[in-house]
Design a protein around this motif. Sequence first.
Motif, mmCIF file in Angstrom:
data_model
loop_
_atom_site.group_PDB
_atom_site.id
_atom_site.type_symbol
_atom_site.label_atom_id
_atom_site.label_comp_id
_atom_site.label_asym_id
_atom_site.label_seq_id
_atom_site.Cartn_x
_atom_site.Cartn_y
_atom_site.Cartn_z
ATOM 1 N N GLU A 57 -8.454 -1.587 -0.448
ATOM 2 C CA GLU A 57 -8.489 -0.966 -1.653
ATOM 3 C C GLU A 57 -7.582 -1.814 -3.173
ATOM 4 O O GLU A 57 -7.606 -1.999 -3.669
ATOM 5 C CB GLU A 57 -7.425 0.161 -0.918
ATOM 6 C CG GLU A 57 -8.122 0.877 0.066
ATOM 7 C CD GLU A 57 -8.980 1.790 -0.631
ATOM 8 O OE1 GLU A 57 -8.710 1.963 -1.430
ATOM 9 O OE2 GLU A 57 -10.026 2.354 0.344
ATOM 10 N N LEU A 58 -6.589 -3.163 -2.000
ATOM 11 C CA LEU A 58 -6.101 -3.864 -3.280
ATOM 12 C C LEU A 58 -6.965 -4.969 -3.689
ATOM 13 O O LEU A 58 -6.457 -4.645 -5.738
ATOM 14 C CB LEU A 58 -5.017 -4.912 -2.231
ATOM 15 C CG LEU A 58 -3.607 -3.709 -2.445
ATOM 16 C CD1 LEU A 58 -2.686 -5.160 -1.320
ATOM 17 C CD2 LEU A 58 -2.666 -3.751 -3.498
ATOM 18 N N GLU A 88 1.310 -0.127 -5.915
ATOM 19 C CA GLU A 88 2.399 -1.122 -5.304
ATOM 20 C C GLU A 88 2.313 -0.229 -3.518
ATOM 21 O O GLU A 88 3.101 -1.118 -2.650
ATOM 22 C CB GLU A 88 3.836 0.219 -6.011
ATOM 23 C CG GLU A 88 3.623 -0.516 -6.809
ATOM 24 C CD GLU A 88 4.610 0.269 -7.623
ATOM 25 O OE1 GLU A 88 5.280 0.973 -7.579
ATOM 26 O OE2 GLU A 88 4.717 -0.160 -8.960
ATOM 27 N N SER A 89 1.354 0.578 -3.653
ATOM 28 C CA SER A 89 1.696 1.133 -2.065
ATOM 29 C C SER A 89 0.868 0.314 -1.042
ATOM 30 O O SER A 89 1.247 0.338 -0.166
ATOM 31 C CB SER A 89 1.112 2.589 -1.895
ATOM 32 O OG SER A 89 1.901 3.559 -2.694
ATOM 33 N N PHE A 90 -0.343 0.253 -1.696
ATOM 34 C CA PHE A 90 -1.172 -0.708 -0.679
ATOM 35 C C PHE A 90 -0.544 -2.652 -0.195
ATOM 36 O O PHE A 90 -0.749 -2.857 0.889
ATOM 37 C CB PHE A 90 -2.654 -1.443 -1.325
ATOM 38 C CG PHE A 90 -3.335 0.265 -0.883
ATOM 39 C CD1 PHE A 90 -3.698 0.288 -0.235
ATOM 40 C CD2 PHE A 90 -3.601 0.946 -1.724
ATOM 41 C CE1 PHE A 90 -4.501 2.435 0.401
ATOM 42 C CE2 PHE A 90 -4.734 2.008 -1.979
ATOM 43 C CZ PHE A 90 -4.837 2.326 -0.877
ATOM 44 N N ARG A 102 -2.357 8.041 -4.155
ATOM 45 C CA ARG A 102 -2.125 7.919 -5.999
ATOM 46 C C ARG A 102 -3.509 7.364 -6.910
ATOM 47 O O ARG A 102 -3.567 7.853 -7.738
ATOM 48 C CB ARG A 102 -1.038 6.609 -5.923
ATOM 49 C CG ARG A 102 0.181 6.832 -5.877
ATOM 50 C CD ARG A 102 1.152 5.967 -5.758
ATOM 51 N NE ARG A 102 2.792 6.222 -5.734
ATOM 52 C CZ ARG A 102 3.382 5.546 -5.186
ATOM 53 N NH1 ARG A 102 3.554 4.560 -5.410
ATOM 54 N NH2 ARG A 102 5.121 6.330 -5.421
ATOM 55 N N ALA A 127 -0.039 2.725 -6.870
ATOM 56 C CA ALA A 127 -1.615 2.665 -5.477
ATOM 57 C C ALA A 127 -0.769 1.603 -5.120
ATOM 58 O O ALA A 127 -1.269 1.212 -3.903
ATOM 59 C CB ALA A 127 -2.786 3.359 -6.036
ATOM 60 N N ALA A 183 -6.155 -1.678 3.670
ATOM 61 C CA ALA A 183 -4.922 -1.874 2.736
ATOM 62 C C ALA A 183 -5.526 -3.127 1.833
ATOM 63 O O ALA A 183 -5.611 -3.261 0.666
ATOM 64 C CB ALA A 183 -3.515 -1.982 3.214
ATOM 65 N N GLY A 193 -1.018 5.714 -1.062
ATOM 66 C CA GLY A 193 -2.270 4.485 -1.651
ATOM 67 C C GLY A 193 -3.268 5.049 -1.910
ATOM 68 O O GLY A 193 -3.932 4.997 -3.144
ATOM 69 N N LYS A 194 -3.586 5.405 -0.986
ATOM 70 C CA LYS A 194 -4.727 6.584 -1.469
ATOM 71 C C LYS A 194 -4.855 8.013 -1.977
ATOM 72 O O LYS A 194 -5.159 8.666 -3.548
ATOM 73 C CB LYS A 194 -5.728 7.499 -0.197
ATOM 74 C CG LYS A 194 -6.517 6.827 0.081
ATOM 75 C CD LYS A 194 -7.570 6.163 -0.408
ATOM 76 C CE LYS A 194 -8.973 5.462 0.824
ATOM 77 N NZ LYS A 194 -9.769 4.716 -0.498
#
Length: 89
Positions: free
Chosen positions: A35-36, A17-19, A6, A15, A32, A3-4
């Motif tokens: 970040e979201l 999607e990853s988080f 991205r 990002a 997470a 995520g980071k």
Amino acid sequence: MAGKGRVNTMDFKGAIESFEKAVEVNPKSAAAHFELGWLYDQKEPDPAAAIYHYERYLKLLPNSAKEDMVKTRVLACKQQLAQSVSWGR
């Protein structure tokens, strides 16, 4: 980590999607959720999702150094959400 990476390449949807995957694997990942919250607040506007993730972050890390900033952003997202509601007039 994905995520980071991205975020650094400005792939904000990727990002998210990853988080989201990180939260599925570990729902107690405060990082997470933060970040979201930030992504939904600043990069892919969805104030309701931002509020949810910011509040999860605060619940998981109640005495965070970012607490005041996160609470300020939650309030801003709530105001943004309220402005977007049609009152049927």
